[in-house]
Design a protein around this motif. Structure first.
Motif, PDB file in Angstrom:
ATOM      1  N   ASN A 109      50.856 -20.126  84.429  1.00  0.00           N
ATOM      2  CA  ASN A 109      49.824 -20.261  85.450  1.00  0.00           C
ATOM      3  C   ASN A 109      50.378 -21.038  86.626  1.00  0.00           C
ATOM      4  O   ASN A 109      49.924 -22.125  86.927  1.00  0.00           O
ATOM      5  N   LEU A 110      51.353 -20.448  87.275  1.00  0.00           N
ATOM      6  CA  LEU A 110      51.944 -21.122  88.427  1.00  0.00           C
ATOM      7  C   LEU A 110      51.714 -20.258  89.652  1.00  0.00           C
ATOM      8  O   LEU A 110      51.554 -19.052  89.556  1.00  0.00           O
ATOM      9  N   PHE A 111      51.722 -20.923  90.803  1.00  0.00           N
ATOM     10  CA  PHE A 111      51.511 -20.224  92.061  1.00  0.00           C
ATOM     11  C   PHE A 111      52.855 -20.111  92.763  1.00  0.00           C
ATOM     12  O   PHE A 111      53.440 -21.119  93.174  1.00  0.00           O
ATOM     13  N   ASP A 112      53.348 -18.881  92.878  1.00  0.00           N
ATOM     14  CA  ASP A 112      54.702 -18.637  93.385  1.00  0.00           C
ATOM     15  C   ASP A 112      54.988 -19.250  94.742  1.00  0.00           C
ATOM     16  O   ASP A 112      56.066 -19.727  94.995  1.00  0.00           O
ATOM     17  N   THR A 113      54.013 -19.178  95.633  1.00  0.00           N
ATOM     18  CA  THR A 113      54.315 -19.559  97.010  1.00  0.00           C
ATOM     19  C   THR A 113      54.104 -21.045  97.251  1.00  0.00           C
ATOM     20  O   THR A 113      54.269 -21.508  98.362  1.00  0.00           O
ATOM     21  N   LEU A 114      53.719 -21.776  96.234  1.00  0.00           N
ATOM     22  CA  LEU A 114      53.547 -23.221  96.395  1.00  0.00           C
ATOM     23  C   LEU A 114      54.758 -23.950  95.806  1.00  0.00           C
ATOM     24  O   LEU A 114      55.485 -23.403  94.988  1.00  0.00           O
ATOM     25  N   GLU A 123      53.099 -29.204  94.578  1.00  0.00           N
ATOM     26  CA  GLU A 123      51.757 -28.667  94.880  1.00  0.00           C
ATOM     27  C   GLU A 123      51.138 -28.042  93.647  1.00  0.00           C
ATOM     28  O   GLU A 123      49.952 -28.205  93.375  1.00  0.00           O
ATOM     29  N   HIS A 147      60.140 -24.385  95.940  1.00  0.00           N
ATOM     30  CA  HIS A 147      59.079 -23.406  95.743  1.00  0.00           C
ATOM     31  C   HIS A 147      59.254 -22.749  94.372  1.00  0.00           C
ATOM     32  O   HIS A 147      60.373 -22.502  93.939  1.00  0.00           O
ATOM     33  N   HIS A 182      58.734 -19.737  93.373  1.00  0.00           N
ATOM     34  CA  HIS A 182      59.309 -18.385  93.293  1.00  0.00           C
ATOM     35  C   HIS A 182      60.821 -18.409  93.186  1.00  0.00           C
ATOM     36  O   HIS A 182      61.424 -17.445  92.753  1.00  0.00           O
ATOM     37  N   PRO A 185      61.630  -9.605  97.695  1.00  0.00           N
ATOM     38  CA  PRO A 185      62.266 -10.783  98.304  1.00  0.00           C
ATOM     39  C   PRO A 185      62.586 -11.879  97.296  1.00  0.00           C
ATOM     40  O   PRO A 185      63.456 -12.689  97.520  1.00  0.00           O
ATOM     41  N   PHE A 186      61.883 -11.906  96.155  1.00  0.00           N
ATOM     42  CA  PHE A 186      62.176 -12.924  95.159  1.00  0.00           C
ATOM     43  C   PHE A 186      63.016 -12.352  94.015  1.00  0.00           C
ATOM     44  O   PHE A 186      63.199 -12.973  92.990  1.00  0.00           O
TER      45      PHE A 186
END
Lengths: 519, 310
Positions: A99-104, A108, A143, A145, A275-276
């Motif tokens: 449960n992670l947010f790639d762009t943060l 964060e 980050h 990602h 891109p990732f």
């Protein structure tokens, strides 16, 4: 951390479940589950895919509400709670799909989980402190990602540790780790347990559970089938508790030598279109008739680009991919299939099969070049007959060739997709994660079918994360890491240890297919 | 001042005014989209804001009351969108399109009796002393209060998204609603707030048109600006500063087109009317070609319905 010292046996269990039941439309996910986790204990929750493990831990964490039953936390009743309340009590969870947010950034991501985590600078300091103490190095300012899967898991664990957990739930934590990373994770978990934190460890890997856990609750079909001490059990007895019968084993003979080249990758280089994603760099590999070559590696190391370059979804310079001895890099999927390639992608619904179409129509999608279409018209009878042959040959549980692909369970759909390709008698079969999410019985059946195809003279390339599986079926094994491919070694000349080191990035890429392949 | 400078100043001042409604609408949509909700109903919400603000101004005589009323009306309509898409889980694209059509129809119906009614619109605010500086005073210190408000709001939104915890939560919800839900954030409630902010901003944008830009009510007076605002958000890759750039670019070309016509050049008025739309999209497409940047800034859950038990 304010954790109690070693608790006595007389203390109430940290967490106790009584008669937990959860029903989904058409499925009984959990039925009357009883479970008790003592302080400082590493408790295994063992079961096949679909046994109800994930549903149960979601209920414990408050993401899903149980239909019936009660939960006790340190002896007191735990009513309907939210994940936030669970965290407040000291329940931390590391999810299987992070449960992670790639762009943060890492900080964060962690701030989102922590009360009063507003001051990112102070938080970064605390992250560095905790990650140092438990040997989980991460940089708070990166980050997500850009992190490897192992690093992402560290972020999840540190996120839990910052909340002083009394119970840490780990959902299939090792499925994405290299053997070395698994060892380090176990050290961290033992240390946590030593400090009094309880750990609920969910897995279907018997060896790990026997190595790490003191108690095990085995689930089968949504019910508890056994409680035991895994250290006193054998893998065989645990497997029987888990699947209700003996673990099937595949027959496997030595490959013939000097078969014709079915697939040659000659310096394949390809920039990732994500891109990732990871770019492919100078991949060299030969797959011959009558052999199975396995490609191991942690997901995200270039497998997606490699598979797309093999299937023809992405083009490469003609000479970098040769199928059946002829340049094929510039060809699309249809032309490659005409040369004898069959391909089973990772995603079953969406790429492997069209969810809303019948099995017969799905069979037509790859079989249309084999007499199912005449003068541009579909020969419905033949198509249906073909689909039914697949269903019979591979024991696909379904309501017939007219049932929608999406109505099948993951394992059955995988059997159908694989069967559809195998009955086309391809000369080259490329498989991505063939038994991912498939239960143990069906997985053995799938592996045997692949081995039988090899024995009939096809070349097979398998990309998988499951080392055990690759060692079971492959004649040769290579490892993909950061977009580069290791040399392919004969399976009997290598071992999990060496492949594990390769997965951690310690190998010299194959410069050309040396003598060990020609043998 | 020479006539050339005078023309230039007039163009620049008019550019700010023409761009301001786009700034409002696009900012609102930016926040809505950052939470993961795609509201295609901006055009409709703007029209309802425009007519509501106009009628309130006629009835009360106060353009300020008109602005407040327009924002309320915009919020109310967006709330309808929220109930449909967030609670009843209707398709966001279809619902947004329906909202636009609904807004066009409703505003035309309600505003029927007010076509041609004269009002006293919102007047420019002359900052004492500073407003009297030649050229600079006209350019910077003699605008109506809403122009300043739009700049303040832009800075506030940029700060909110980048620096505050609430902004972080909003971005997280738009990035992955499953993850945010699993951590325990009220995904639906946060999205409601974001949608309502978008509605209020669209209402404000509409009020700017009917109370400041051309102080009158005409049917369908937004003339596609809602769609441009929508495009601005995407092409600006969800970054507030670029939204401002795109809005003023659009405004500038609109005004230059008018001046070209006024100067008597032979050019089709339809072509000139088309130009700002074309140029804005072209420029923004060119600056937003970097796929990496889009991936980093685009809310990954945009337009996807969320049901907590699914």
């Amino acid at each position: 951390m304010a954790l109690p010292p070693k608790a006595t046996a007389a203390a109430p269990p940290r967490l106790e479940l009584r008669g937990i039941t959860k029903r989904y439309p058409g499925v009984l996910a959990n039925e009357g589950i009883d479970l008790a986790v003592r302080p400082g204990e590493i408790h295994a929750l063992l079961g096949e895919n679909g046994a109800g493990k994930s549903t149960l831990v979601k209920i414990i964490y408050g993401v899903v509400k149980a239909d019936a039953g009660e939960m006790l936390w340190e002896g007191g009743p735990l009513g309907s709670h939210t994940p936030a309340q669970a965290r407040h009590l000291g329940i931390g969870m590391v999810f299987q799909h992070f449960n992670l947010f790639d762009t943060l950034t890492v900080a964060e991501n962690i701030a989102l989980c922590i009360e009063g985590g507003g001051d990112l600078k102070a938080l970064a300091g605390r992250i560095a402190e905790v990650s140092g103490r438990y040997g989980l190095p991460i940089d708070p300012l990166r980050h997500v990602h850009g992190l490897s899967v192992g690093e992402r898991q560290r972020v999840e664990i540190v996120r839990c540790l910052l909340q002083d957990p009394k119970l840490l739930i780990m959902d299939e934590p090792t499925s994405v780790l290299t053997p070395l990373e698994v060892e380090k994770l176990f050290e961290t978990l033992r240390r946590l347990a030593g400090e009094g934190c309880s750990i609920l460890y969910i897995s279907h890997k018997l060896d790990e559970i026997r190595e790490l856990c003191q108690t095990a609750t085995v689930l089968r079909g949504g019910r508890v089938s056994a409680d035991c001490d895994p250290r006193e059990e054998t893998p065989k007895s645990l497997a029987e508790m888990m699947i209700g019968r003996e673990l099937p084993v595949c027959r496997h003979s030595e490959p013939p030598e000097g078969g014709a080249e079915r697939l040659v990758l000659d310096g394949l280089s390809l920039a990732s279109d994500d891109p990732f994603g990871t770019d492919l760099m100078d991949i060299r590999l030969t797959v011959r008739a009558g052999e199975i070559v396995g490609i191991a590696g942690v997901a995200g190391n270039g497998q997606n680009a490699l598979l797309a370059a093999l299937s023809g979804e992405r083009r490469a310079p003609p000479g970098q991919v040769r199928i059946g001895g002829r340049p094929a890099g510039h060809l699309g999927p249809r032309a490659r299939r005409a040369r004898g390639l069959a391909f089973v992608p990772e995603e079953r619904l969406g790429r492997g099969a069209v969810p809303g179409m019948s099995l017969a129509d799905n069979a037509l999608l790859t079989g249309y070049q084999k007499g199912m279409v005449r003068h541009g018209l579909v020969r419905v009878e033949r198509t249906r007959a073909y689909a039914e042959r697949v269903v019979d040959a591979f024991k696909v549980v379904c309501a017939g060739s007219g049932s929608e692909a999406r109505s099948l369970s993951g394992g059955n759909l995988q059997k159908f997709i694989l069967g559809r390709e195998i009955l086309l008698e391809p000369s080259l079969l490329v498989l991505a994660y063939p038994t991912w999410g498939v239960d143990v019985g069906a997985a053995a059946q799938i592996r045997q079918a692949v081995i039988d195809l090899r024995d009939r003279g096809a070349g097979v390339l398998v990309v998988s994360e499951e080392l055990e599986e690759l060692f079971e079926i492959s004649d040769r094994i290579a490892v993909i890491g950061k977009g580069r491919l290791s040399p392919a070694k004969r399976t009997r000349d290598t071992g999990v240890e060496e492949v594990g080191r390769w997965m951690a990035g310690m190998f010299a890429p194959a410069l050309d297919e040396g003598p060990q392949d020609a043998a | 001042m020479s006539p050339e400078v005078e023309t230039l100043v007039a163009i620049l001042v008019a550019t700010l005014r023409a761009g301001t409604p786009l700034v409002f609408a696009a900012l609102g949509e930016l926040v809505t989209e950052k939470s993961g909700v795609l509201n295609l109903g901006i055009e409709g919400m703007m029209l309802i804001g425009a007519v509501a603000g106009f009628i309130a101004t006629v009835l009360t005589g106060s353009p300020f009351a008109g602005v407040v009323f327009a924002m309320l009306a915009g919020t109310l309509v967006s709330l309808l969108f929220g109930v449909l898409t967030l609670t009843l889980l209707t398709n966001q694209v279809a619902t947004g399109l329906a909202l636009t059509i609904f807004g066009i129809g409703l505003s035309a119906f309600v505003g029927l009796g007010y076509i041609g009614t004269p009002i006293q619109g919102l007047q420019p605010l002359a900052v004492p002393l500073l407003g009297d500086i030649p050229v600079l005073g006209l350019l910077l210190f003699r605008h109506d209060p809403l122009v300043y408000l739009s700049l303040v709001l832009l800075a506030a939104v940029a700060w909110f998204l980048a620096r505050t915890r609430a902004g972080l939560v909003l971005r997280a919800v738009g990035e992955s609603h499953e993850a945010a839900h699993a951590i325990g954030y009220p995904v639906i409630a946060i999205r409601y707030l974001a949608v309502m902010f978008g509605g209020a901003m669209s209402g404000l944008a509409g009020a700017y048109l009917s109370l400041v830009y051309t102080p009158q009510w005409t049917e369908n007076m937004t003339a596609g600006r809602g769609w441009i605002a929508l495009a601005l958000v995407v092409f600006a890759t969800w970054r507030p500063a670029r939204v401002l750039l795109g809005a003023y670019l659009f405004g500038g070309i609109t005004i230059v087109g008018l001046h070209i016509q006024a100067a008597g050049f032979e050019a089709s008025s339809h072509l000139l009317a088309m130009l700002p739309y074309l140029a804005t999209i072209l420029v923004l497409v060119l600056i937003s070609r970097d796929a990496n940047r889009i991936r980093l800034n685009a809310p990954a859950a945009l337009g996807k319905p969320f049901h907590p038990d699914a």
